[in-house]
Design an enzyme around this catalytic site. Structure first.
Site, mmCIF file in Angstrom:
data_model
loop_
_atom_site.group_PDB
_atom_site.id
_atom_site.type_symbol
_atom_site.label_atom_id
_atom_site.label_comp_id
_atom_site.label_asym_id
_atom_site.label_seq_id
_atom_site.Cartn_x
_atom_site.Cartn_y
_atom_site.Cartn_z
ATOM 1 C CB CYS A 84 -7.849 0.830 2.597
ATOM 2 S SG CYS A 84 -7.935 -0.690 1.607
ATOM 3 C CG HIS A 188 -3.668 1.948 0.624
ATOM 4 N ND1 HIS A 188 -3.675 1.773 1.989
ATOM 5 C CD2 HIS A 188 -4.243 0.848 0.105
ATOM 6 C CE1 HIS A 188 -4.231 0.602 2.283
ATOM 7 N NE2 HIS A 188 -4.585 0.018 1.144
ATOM 8 C CD GLU A 190 -1.389 4.382 3.175
ATOM 9 O OE1 GLU A 190 -1.634 3.186 3.395
ATOM 10 O OE2 GLU A 190 -2.272 5.210 2.879
#
Length: 207
Positions: A84, A188, A190
């Site tokens: 990011c 992202h 994750e």
């Protein structure tokens, strides 16, 4: 020694570090969240997260000498991945609210506001990954990743041999870059479910 690749998530006051830590642990890494320069230098892989304003992230990064840690690892051919705003700060500069902030300068170019009617670009989107990508290996073209950003690098002026992945939110922008030891994603991983886990596993397996 666990035999697992050791990853440091650089803690410079930006980002949801615990979700990134859990995501990396799930795909087989031994993970430490720290700002310690020695640990960051010694780890098999370094993740540079980032959420919020470019200028604030650069200030936090410089406060822990993160820009130098990144540069020294890249110069030594040791893997680094930015996520990011952690991707954005790898470029030469960021321009937000009319303010120009110098970045790490690993890649030439500026991070600027997306010229789109709906900002931020938030939610799931597909990406266009190049052939030969390591990060996106095993992922279909219709795989979606989770984005939340208003700014992005929108042109690539770095090494022509780098693998550049693009996405579109009204306008095209860089969704990921793989350039030798230095990789980055604007989305992202994750927060991107199984697709993000596959990408992180692909990266961890290179360490």
């Amino acid at each position: 020694m666990s035999g697992k690749p050791r990853v440091v998530i650089l803690d410079y006051g930006s980002g949801n570090l615990r979700s990134a830590q859990r995501a990396l642990q799930r795909v087989g890494a031994e993970v430490e969240v720290t700002a310690d320069a020695v640990a960051a230098a010694d780890a098999d892989g370094l993740m540079v997260p980032g959420v919020g304003a470019y200028a604030a992230c650069m200030a936090g990064l410089r406060a822990v000498n993160g820009d130098k840690i990144i540069a020294e690892r890249v110069d030594a051919g040791r893997p680094v991945i930015g996520v990011c705003v952690g991707m954005q700060i790898l470029f030469s500069e960021g321009v937000e609210f009319g303010v120009q902030t110098t970045g790490c300068g690993q890649w030439p170019g500026a991070v600027t506001r997306l010229d789109a009617p709906v900002i931020p670009h938030m939610g799931w989107n597909v990406v266009d990954a190049p052939a030969g990508s390591t990060l996106f290996a095993g992922l279909d073209a219709d795989t979606r990743f989770y984005f939340v950003h208003s700014y992005a690098a929108q042109a690539w002026a770095g090494r022509p041999e780098a693998l550049v992945t693009r996405a579109t939110h009204q306008v095209p922008f860089l969704a990921a870059v793989e350039d030798g030891p230095l990789s980055a994603t604007q989305f992202h991983p994750e927060k991107s479910g199984d697709a993000g886990a596959t990408l992180l596993r692909n990266w961890v397996e290179t360490l």
